[in-house]
Design a protein around this motif. Structure first.
Motif, PDB file in Angstrom:
ATOM      1  N   ALA A  67      41.365   4.670  92.872  1.00 22.65           N
ATOM      2  CA  ALA A  67      40.936   5.651  93.878  1.00 22.65           C
ATOM      3  C   ALA A  67      39.417   5.624  93.960  1.00 22.65           C
ATOM      4  O   ALA A  67      38.769   4.780  93.359  1.00 22.65           O
ATOM      5  N   SER A  68      38.850   6.552  94.702  1.00 20.19           N
ATOM      6  CA  SER A  68      37.393   6.619  94.776  1.00 20.19           C
ATOM      7  C   SER A  68      36.846   7.192  93.476  1.00 20.19           C
ATOM      8  O   SER A  68      37.582   7.777  92.683  1.00 20.19           O
ATOM      9  N   PHE A  69      35.552   6.983  93.248  1.00 20.18           N
ATOM     10  CA  PHE A  69      34.916   7.529  92.044  1.00 20.18           C
ATOM     11  C   PHE A  69      35.136   9.021  91.962  1.00 20.18           C
ATOM     12  O   PHE A  69      35.386   9.565  90.901  1.00 20.18           O
ATOM     13  N   TYR A  70      35.032   9.642  93.152  1.00 20.69           N
ATOM     14  CA  TYR A  70      35.141  11.097  93.153  1.00 20.69           C
ATOM     15  C   TYR A  70      36.518  11.530  92.660  1.00 20.69           C
ATOM     16  O   TYR A  70      36.619  12.385  91.781  1.00 20.69           O
ATOM     17  N   THR A  71      37.572  10.913  93.211  1.00 18.07           N
ATOM     18  CA  THR A  71      38.924  11.297  92.802  1.00 18.07           C
ATOM     19  C   THR A  71      39.112  11.091  91.304  1.00 18.07           C
ATOM     20  O   THR A  71      39.654  11.946  90.613  1.00 18.07           O
TER      21      THR A  71
END
Lengths: 180, 722
Positions: A67-71
């Motif tokens: 997933a994205s870094f944020y997720t």
């Protein structure tokens, strides 16, 4: 700056720059922790822990960011925080999906390393420096003896084992106290 | 210990990937078989990772630090930019003022002097109480022609006037107050205080100022005055024009640059996009240029400035000493008496001596008791300026009163006061027909404003205006044009009205036709020596009362007249300025060729900057445009104007070499061409209806007319207009 660019930074060993970029995500993580009843300091600690776990994962070759870094950071931070709070019930643990289980295990694993870290912090400045020079800078004992003004590389070597032993002892006692 | 150290070294080598392939395989199999070695390996792994944490943490702390620094740099950078922009803006905005201050110190000084002097004048006028007043003007109607206009300009050489000049209204205002003037055709002027300056010296004017207003709303008025509606060659549609002139004594005034007169035109003619134009006479024609005022303001006057006549006002003003009276009527009566006795005491009849007057003299005075109880706006009209001066003086002495109130709000209360006295001497000749007014106090519908005492001997004009009143009314009711009405009978009549013996009603005489009728009750007829009789056409009610429709006005001639005295108007005849009679006699004199077509058909006002103000709008994109040039053989220098039927516009022509040039006009417009000519002492006139097209072929059949006929013809044009 996209996630891809940050990954490249990590691969090129520009860890500090990458962290700096990732810090843009911090306000959102902070919001999460604050909403769950943590303080700003807690939020800072949680985010730091999440970054350490991320970094460790990136260094193992078989890790792939799905997933994205944020997720990713968000879910790690969530577990870190609920682990600190010990708020996860057994029911919640059973309901976790595989990905979440993996993240949770990483968080638990990291706690061991935390203990080791604390052990190192207690062995004194000189020992810390010695061990860091040996393991991270990968210096030879000869160079270490030079830098740390030991009379010979042999003494440096001996000193290193002593320090390591000392840390391990502290770690063992800490581990016992946590487990009991 | 020794083995442990060896193990650790081995593990280190394994982790650092420096073992050979066999050794690596050995190591891995040893991990599986030797549990002690395995624990040591796991433990060491944890340590290495823990050690790594310290490293990572250091990096993270650095990153965090630089992130925060960057963030703050950004914020401060943006705020610096914003502040910079604000400073730029500030300097830009106030740059001009700095520019003014930068010149050398001399210029700076003059600026300061200017500002102090102007501030002085403002403080001066501030000291005065600010009084808002409406002047309701209705000059007396129906005077044919030439006599009423009052001119302050009689001494100005070569001022050109036209015999058809429209009657204007002269008003006196005090420059220390804001004033609102409502003219008889509906224009409303709002003049702020201290708005006037001397034309020559540019100094502010304090005191009374005469404002002369002429309104041009009818086509005939506009035509007669040779007004046109053209702005720099562009045609305008007019909503009406105003001529305004201000004088103080013999001094011409002009408006201060920064205090314009607010003007409202009557809304009847107002169309969207109408703007104010100021006019300037250029080369026989008037050119309008747009005023800076963008939109006409509709001023709602009645909300703020209410005049309530004395007879009507709910709470009458209270004269000092009348406070003890209980009812409003008693207070009114007390005040009337107090003012009358006050004037009787103070009025110096001596001024009337040696004025060549004799017999009964009447001075009509008019003033207002304003919202603060002060007596303001004193106007008086007398057979002689000396008398009106004296009346002004006396009324000015009236004490401050408690202001009148309407619906609990202080209002201005107009008050009319007739002063009558008799001068002993030769007996007056026309006493008999003069009615002595019953109502000593009444609202005034006609005010003639007196003017500055003549500076040099000027021929005076006397005008008599019909003024219908009680006498006529009673005769209408009595159906008798010779019915004797005296003051006794009028007071009786008033008494009967109070007793409701005489009452006005409205009845439907024919289907859907309401008429005014009078009810005369039975007791009137049964009275001893009653002058009331049943006559033909009366309807009698069951109770024996009479319902009678009065005669209409035309059957009863007017006997009462009001006299107005004004200096004679001067008109241009060639190079001379002459009085109206002289002008007319010269116009009638075939041998006299000094009066040109222009003089006769046009008149030219060389006036102040106040000059002409016009409510116009530009006519754009109506139709295709053409050049309109007219060749007329028998023109002989006649003046020709074009009247557009669809819009309120009058276009003048420029006459050169037998060609009348109207410049650019819209094609296919219905127009009326009006030609006025004076030749060999005779006046000619013709009017041609046509449509605008290129190269027109027209001929005028000039007919000889008199001034009266010409006026009538032009009046007829009004139906095309408005």
């Amino acid at each position: 700056m996209s996630d891809q660019d940050i990954l490249v930074l990590f691969k090129n060993g520009q860890r500090e720059k990458a962290f700096k970029k990732l810090y843009h995500l911090y306000p959102r993580i902070e919001k999460l922790v604050l909403s769950k009843g943590g303080s700003k300091d807690d939020a800072s600690d949680v985010f730091q822990e999440a970054l350490i776990i991320l970094n460790r994962n990136l260094e193992t070759s078989n890790f792939k960011l799905t997933a994205s870094f944020y997720t990713y950071l968000y879910s790690v931070s969530r577990f870190v925080w609920s682990d600190i709070q010990k708020s996860l019930t057994k029911q919640q643990l059973q309901d976790l999906n595989t990905q979440e289980v993996q993240v949770f295990q990483e968080v638990i694993e990291e706690k061991k390393y935390q203990l080791a870290e604390h052990a190192f912090l207690e062995i004194g400045k000189r020992c810390q420096q010695l061990l860091q020079l040996f393991y991270h800078q990968a210096m030879s004992f000869k160079d270490i003896a030079n830098v740390m003004q030991f009379k010979s590389s042999k003494i440096a070597k001996n000193q290193k084992y002593k320090c390591l032993q000392k840390a391990k002892d502290i770690y063992q006692t800490k581990l016992k106290s946590v487990q009991s | 210990m020794e083995t442990y150290t060896q193990y650790i070294e081995l593990i280190n080598d394994y982790l650092n990937n420096i073992l050979s392939k066999e050794a690596q395989a050995d190591f891995e199999s040893k991990l599986k078989s030797d549990s002690v070695f395995n624990t040591i390996y796991q433990e060491h792994l944890v340590f290495v990772n823990g050690l790594e944490r310290i490293e990572i943490k250091g990096d993270i702390q650095n990153a965090k630090h630089s992130y925060h620094t960057e963030k703050w740099l950004k914020i401060s950078g943006i705020s610096i930019l914003v502040i910079g922009a604000l400073v730029m803006l500030y300097t830009l905005v106030f740059n001009t003022s700095e520019m003014e201050l930068t010149p050398n110190s001399d210029a700076l000084n003059t600026i300061i002097i200017d500002s102090t002097s102007s501030s002085k004048t403002t403080t001066l006028s501030d000291v005065e109480p600010i009084v808002d007043s409406i002047i309701n003007t209705k000059t007396t109607k129906g005077i044919l022609g030439i006599t009423t206009p009052i001119s302050e300009e009689k001494l100005i050489a070569k001022a050109n006037y036209n015999p058809f000049q429209k009657a204007h209204q002269v008003l006196r205002i005090n420059t220390q107050n804001d004033t609102i003037i409502r003219c008889k055709e509906g224009s409303v002027l709002r003049i702020s205080k201290g708005a006037f300056v001397n034309r020559k010296t540019g100094k502010s004017i304090v005191g009374n100022v005469d404002i002369k207003v002429t309104e041009y709303y009818k086509l005939s008025d506009i035509l007669i005055a040779n007004l046109s509606t053209v702005s720099n060659g562009q045609q305008l549609e007019t909503g009406g024009m105003l001529f305004i002139e201000a004088t103080q004594g013999a001094t011409d005034l002009k408006l201060k640059d920064d205090s314009p007169i607010d003007i409202s035109f009557p809304t009847r003619n107002k169309k969207e996009g109408m703007q104010l134009f100021t006019g300037e006479w250029t080369n026989k024609n008037i050119n309008w240029s747009l005023q800076n005022i963008e939109e006409l303001e509709e001023i709602d006057l009645y909300e703020e400035h209410i005049d309530v006549p004395f007879n009507v006002v709910e709470e009458a003003p209270i004269f000092p000493g009348c406070e003890t009276e209980n009812t409003n009527d008693a207070r009114k009566k007390c005040m009337k008496e107090a003012i009358s006795s006050f004037v009787n005491r103070k009025f110096n009849i001596g001024v009337a001596n040696n004025l060549g007057l004799s017999g009964l003299q009447r001075i009509n005075c008019y003033f207002k008791i304003d919202k603060d109880g002060n007596v303001v706006f004193i106007q008086s009209r007398a057979p002689h300026p000396r008398l009106s001066e004296e009346a002004d003086r006396v009324i000015g002495l009236l004490p401050k009163m408690i202001p009148g109130k309407q619906r609990g709000k202080a209002v201005n209360v107009p008050y009319a006061l007739p002063i009558r006295f008799k001068i002993q001497g030769e007996s007056s000749t026309n006493q008999s027909s003069r009615r002595v007014s019953m109502d000593t106090v009444s609202t005034v519908t006609s005010i003639a404003f007196d003017q500055e005492p003549a500076v040099s001997p000027v021929e005076m004009d006397t005008t008599y205006n019909a003024n219908r009143g009680m006498v006529e009314f009673i005769r209408e009711v009595m159906h008798d044009k010779d019915f004797p009405v005296d003051s006794l009978f009028i007071s009786q009549w008033e008494q009967y009205k109070k007793q409701k013996l005489i009452r006005g009603i409205s009845i439907e005489t024919k289907p859907n036709y309401i008429e005014r009728a009078i009810v005369l009750r039975k007791p009137l007829l049964e009275m001893e020596g009653s002058k009331f009789k049943i006559i033909d056409g009366d309807s009698i009610t069951r109770g024996g009362h009479i319902i009678r429709v009065p005669w209409d006005e035309s059957k009863i001639p007017t006997t009462t007249q009001v006299m107005t005295i004004a200096p004679k108007q001067r008109f241009s005849a060639g190079t001379d300025a002459v009085t109206a009679e002289e002008f007319e006699s010269r116009l009638g004199d075939v041998a006299d060729t000094s009066i040109s077509s222009r003089d006769a058909g046009y008149y030219i006002l060389k006036t102040s900057n106040l000059g002409w103000i016009n409510c116009d709008r530009f006519i754009n994109g109506r139709t295709t445009r053409i050049k309109y040039k007219l060749k007329i053989k028998n023109a002989d220098g006649a003046s020709i104007s074009m009247v557009f039927k669809s819009i309120n516009a009058v276009l003048p022509s420029w006459y050169t070499n037998g060609v009348y040039d109207f410049q650019t006009v819209g094609a296919n417009e219905k127009v009326v061409l009006v030609a006025i000519k004076r030749k060999n002492g005779k006046l000619y006139y013709d009017m041609v209806e046509t449509k605008t097209k290129a190269n027109p072929q027209l001929d005028f059949k000039f007919k000889e007319v008199t001034i009266e006929e010409l006026k009538e013809e032009l009046e007829g044009l009004n139906s095309n207009f408005n």
